[in-house]
Structure formats: C-alpha cells, structure tokens
Design an enzyme around this catalytic site. Structure first.
Site, PDB file in Angstrom:
ATOM      1  N   LYS A 202       1.399  -2.662  -5.788  1.00  0.00           N
ATOM      2  CA  LYS A 202       1.924  -1.587  -4.952  1.00  0.00           C
ATOM      3  C   LYS A 202       3.341  -1.217  -5.391  1.00  0.00           C
ATOM      4  CE  LYS A 202       1.160  -4.080  -1.341  1.00  0.00           C
ATOM      5  NZ  LYS A 202       0.940  -4.653   0.010  1.00  0.00           N
TER       6      LYS A 202
ATOM      7  N   THR B 103       7.282   2.247   8.596  1.00  0.00           N
ATOM      8  CA  THR B 103       6.354   1.745   7.575  1.00  0.00           C
ATOM      9  C   THR B 103       5.840   0.349   7.894  1.00  0.00           C
ATOM     10  OG1 THR B 103       8.234   0.924   6.279  1.00  0.00           O
ATOM     11  CG2 THR B 103       7.410   3.141   5.756  1.00  0.00           C
TER      12      THR B 103
ATOM     13  N   GLY C 168       3.500  -2.455   8.659  1.00  0.00           N
ATOM     14  CA  GLY C 168       2.056  -2.647   8.517  1.00  0.00           C
ATOM     15  C   GLY C 168       1.420  -1.884   7.378  1.00  0.00           C
ATOM     16  N   THR C 169       2.225  -1.267   6.512  1.00  0.00           N
ATOM     17  CA  THR C 169       1.632  -0.492   5.410  1.00  0.00           C
ATOM     18  C   THR C 169       0.803  -1.370   4.481  1.00  0.00           C
ATOM     19  OG1 THR C 169       3.726  -0.732   4.212  1.00  0.00           O
ATOM     20  CG2 THR C 169       3.360   1.344   5.367  1.00  0.00           C
ATOM     21  N   GLY C 170       1.305  -2.562   4.162  1.00  0.00           N
ATOM     22  CA  GLY C 170       0.570  -3.453   3.261  1.00  0.00           C
ATOM     23  C   GLY C 170      -0.753  -3.896   3.842  1.00  0.00           C
ATOM     24  N   CYS C 171      -0.727  -4.278   5.111  1.00  0.00           N
ATOM     25  CA  CYS C 171      -1.959  -4.700   5.794  1.00  0.00           C
ATOM     26  C   CYS C 171      -2.975  -3.552   5.812  1.00  0.00           C
ATOM     27  CB  CYS C 171      -1.658  -5.117   7.230  1.00  0.00           C
ATOM     28  SG  CYS C 171      -0.468  -6.455   7.407  1.00  0.00           S
TER      29      CYS C 171
END
Length: 265
Positions: free
Chosen positions: A174, A206, A208-211
């Site tokens: 990412k 932003t 929780g973007t990774g989850c």
C-alpha cells in the site's frame, strides 16, 4: 450461492476499524461476514484507550464454531496482538485447511498505539506468512517485516520480493504512507508488478483504511475473483470510502463504507 468470509481480528468499539470495518465491507460487497475476535479494544477516533486480549480458548472456539458449520470461502486476519494468538491462528488455518488467506499485518493504530507485541513479529513471519495467499502491508509495516528502509518505488518492489520469499503468494504494497500528491499501490505475484495510481485525498478521516482495503480483497476472493480483480475492486472501494468522508469524531474519523455501493447506482 452465498459467499462467506471470516475475519479473525480485534474489535474496535468506535466502529471504524477491526472486525467492525471488515464486516461492513463484506456486507457492502455482498459477502456474508463472520468473525472470531482476538482482542477487545476501547477505542474511538482520538485513539486506543485499552486493549484486552481474549483467552486462547475463546479465539480457538470461535474459529472452530464458524468453520464446522459455516465454512468460509476466504479468511482475513487483522489484529492478532501476540505470538500465542498468531500460533493458534496458524494452527487452525492448517487444521481446517482454510483457503484464500489474506493477512493484514496490523501493528500500530492510527493514533500510534501498538496492536502487535514486538516479540510477535517473528511468529508472524515464520508461522503465518507461509500460509498466506495475500499480505497487505503499508510502508512502515513492510519496513518492520523486512528490516529495510523504504523510500522509493524501487525500495517498495524490493520489499515486496522479500515478503514473497517468506512464502506469501501475493504481496500488495500500500502506498498511503508514501510521499507526493499521488498514491501508488503495488501488487507483486512473484513474477511481475501491477500498479494502481490514485490522487492523494487531503483528509484526517482515514481510520480503518487498511482493514477496509484488505477486507474488500478478501470479499472478492471469496467470490472467486482473481487477485488482480480483487485488488482493483478494493482500490475503488477504499478510494470512494475516503473521498466521500463522513466527517465524524474529533480525531481520525472512519471511512465511509457505503460510498462504493452508492456510486454503483
């Protein structure tokens, strides 16, 4: 056919990350979501106020209960917190011969709180990654896992190759922590790289973007999509979720999980 996905991760009481974000994403992409909670966090947009790992027996029984009756087509792991939980999850993946394993190597919360003990990093690399179909690290997580300093696109590609050598089939690097006005996300399949370039959105919302991104990949794999198709949809999903911000909370607010669906109308 009803497609099913299981998330093995921590609970975010604020609803922006963790199993809450995963289940919302599964639902939005028309996949039936199930969960095995590894830890309960007291958390909001301002940060993490407490982390409470569940007993190993509780984690194991949740996984067993889901798998024997509602076998998932794909599995995502998020916050695993400790070496003992990682060992347990890896053993359950092997025991139940689970497939389409997506590992989001959650280490640090948006506000800076640690969500993975330092001594657990070795277990993640040696026990879980060899079982993973996909890993979705951001740049700081990739630096920890590889021991590399990552500054350029070429550095990211070298890190992806190093992670692939640990046994992961596909590495999704990412680009959110990179510099510049454009984000570059990379997919490495062991042979070639694929790139997604998107404009950087100036927002503090932003959380929780990774989850969410990893959960979208998981949902698409559960539906039988190719890895390229899964990442492509996930990229569109998270871009919409960030652009159409909700603007809630006093700190790093959550993304908008229904934005992608509304754009499909």
């Amino acid at each position: 056919m009803v497609y099913k996905a299981l998330t093995i991760a921590g609970s975010d009481s604020g609803g922006g990350a963790g199993i809450q974000a995963d289940l919302k994403t599964f639902q939005e992409l028309e996949v039936f979501g199930m969960s095995a909670i590894t830890a309960v966090t007291a958390q909001n947009t301002l940060g993490v106020q407490g982390v409470y790992p569940l007993p190993l027996e509780a984690v194991a029984q949740q996984i067993d209960s889901v798998v024997v009756d509602l076998r998932p087509h794909a599995v995502k792991t998020g916050m695993l917190f400790s070496s003992s939980i990682i060992h347990l999850v890896a053993s359950k993946i092997k025991e139940h011969q689970l497939q389409n394993i997506v590992v989001d190597p959650v280490m640090i919360a948006k506000g800076g709180a640690p969500l993975l003990q330092k001594e657990a990093i070795a277990s993640l690399k040696s026990e879980l990654l060899p079982l993973a179909d996909v890993i979705t690290p951001n740049i700081p997580e990739a630096e920890v896992l590889t021991g590399m300093e990552i500054r350029t696109i070429d550095d990211r590609k070298e890190a992806a190759k190093a992670l692939h050598q640990l046994g992961v089939n596909y590495v999704v690097m990412k680009g959110g922590h990179g510099d510049g006005e454009q984000l570059v996300d990379l997919l490495y399949d062991g042979v070639r790289f694929y790139e997604w370039v998107s404009p950087r959105i100036e927002t503090k919302h932003t959380h929780g973007t990774g989850c969410t991104f990893a959960a979208a990949i998981t949902a698409q794999l559960a539906k039988g999509k190719t890895i390229y198709e899964a990442v492509d949809t996930a990229k569109q999903f998270i871009q919409a979720a960030i652009e159409d911000e909700l603007g809630i909370g006093q700190g790093h607010g959550p993304t908008n999980h229904w934005a992608f669906r509304r754009r499909q109308r």
